[in-house]
Design a protein around this motif. Sequence first.
Motif, PDB file in Angstrom:
ATOM      1  N   SER A 236       0.818  -1.217   0.000  1.00 11.95           N
ATOM      2  CA  SER A 236       0.000   0.000   0.000  1.00 11.95           C
ATOM      3  C   SER A 236       0.850   1.264   0.000  1.00 11.95           C
ATOM      4  O   SER A 236       0.385   2.341  -0.385  1.00 11.95           O
ATOM      5  N   GLU A 237       2.111   1.142   0.420  1.00  9.84           N
ATOM      6  CA  GLU A 237       3.024   2.292   0.401  1.00  9.84           C
ATOM      7  C   GLU A 237       3.665   2.487  -0.961  1.00  9.84           C
ATOM      8  O   GLU A 237       3.954   3.614  -1.353  1.00  9.84           O
ATOM      9  N   TYR A 239       2.675   1.215  -4.224  1.00  5.07           N
ATOM     10  CA  TYR A 239       2.014   1.146  -5.531  1.00  5.07           C
ATOM     11  C   TYR A 239       1.903   2.522  -6.186  1.00  5.07           C
ATOM     12  O   TYR A 239       2.128   2.672  -7.397  1.00  5.07           O
ATOM     13  N   ASP A 246      -3.818   1.804  -9.047  1.00  9.60           N
ATOM     14  CA  ASP A 246      -4.523   1.348  -7.848  1.00  9.60           C
ATOM     15  C   ASP A 246      -3.870   0.079  -7.318  1.00  9.60           C
ATOM     16  O   ASP A 246      -3.097  -0.589  -8.016  1.00  9.60           O
ATOM     17  N   LEU A 247      -4.185  -0.254  -6.093  1.00  6.36           N
ATOM     18  CA  LEU A 247      -3.544  -1.361  -5.393  1.00  6.36           C
ATOM     19  C   LEU A 247      -3.899  -2.707  -6.004  1.00  6.36           C
ATOM     20  O   LEU A 247      -3.038  -3.598  -6.104  1.00  6.36           O
ATOM     21  N   SER A 251      -1.218  -5.403  -7.383  1.00  7.58           N
ATOM     22  CA  SER A 251      -1.106  -6.743  -6.798  1.00  7.58           C
ATOM     23  C   SER A 251      -1.236  -7.826  -7.858  1.00  7.58           C
ATOM     24  O   SER A 251      -0.491  -8.815  -7.853  1.00  7.58           O
ATOM     25  N   SER A 263       2.296  -8.900  -0.816  1.00  5.33           N
ATOM     26  CA  SER A 263       2.204  -8.952   0.660  1.00  5.33           C
ATOM     27  C   SER A 263       2.933 -10.157   1.254  1.00  5.33           C
ATOM     28  O   SER A 263       3.168 -10.214   2.460  1.00  5.33           O
TER      29      SER A 263
END
Length: 266
Positions: A236-237, A239, A246-247, A251, A263
């Motif tokens: 989340s930091e 991307y 967007d995340l 991912s 993650s």
Amino acid sequence: MSQPTDLTQITYSCYHTRSREGEQFVPEHVLSYQIAGTLFLNDGVRDYVCKEGDFRFTKRNKLLKFNKQPPENGDFKSISIYLDQQTLRNFSMEFNYPAAPHQDGKAVLMLVSDQLLTSYMASLMPYQEFQPPTSQHLMSLKLKEAILILLQTHPEMKDILFDFSEPGKIDLEGFMNQNFHFNVHLRRFAYLTGRSLATFKRDFEKIFHISPSRWLLQKRLEAAHYLIKEKGKSPSEVYLETGFEDLSHFSFAFKKAYGVAPSRIA
């Protein structure tokens, strides 16, 4: 949540409680005043910190990342005056300022606080209450006033304000390696390197032997992988920092490239 009030070329911004991050292309010169909170900017090379009471001038045709931090128990507030090219051309003709040769340099100039600038910004505060927006004639006068005050308080600004040149053809490889983490369209990258989109794609593939889109994805994923694995940052930091929109998209692309979710990188 944002609550901007846009009076054509004078914008009031207010963000509540939590920080807001993002990036943008700056198409026109912008004179801004930080009313409350702190703005962090990065142009790919330098960091800038704008605190309460600071004046800043952002040059046109620049890429910037930003982070808007409200003060504790307060709101992030700023005023921005957009000085478009037509307004500046009209001003240069009216007041006999010749066009200036192009100069590069910092994307953001921190201006020394001055009573004229402070009084000018204070004079704009009542306009945010006007509904409907103030007449264009009055806005034109306020824009002209802003330019006159800038020239009075910072006369060296004339070489920036009256530089009407468009981006020239520059080193594409160096520019892309420095700016790949900005999430802008290929057409924007082409413009900033002084090329048409077709020429940009052709020159790019000659240099990198891969399409711009695939290269950008690879570079951004490599940068994200490094930041997570070596620097201990969270998905989340990173991307936004590495140019993803967007995340969820980040991912998905990361797992496809590395076989594991970001993650789960140790």
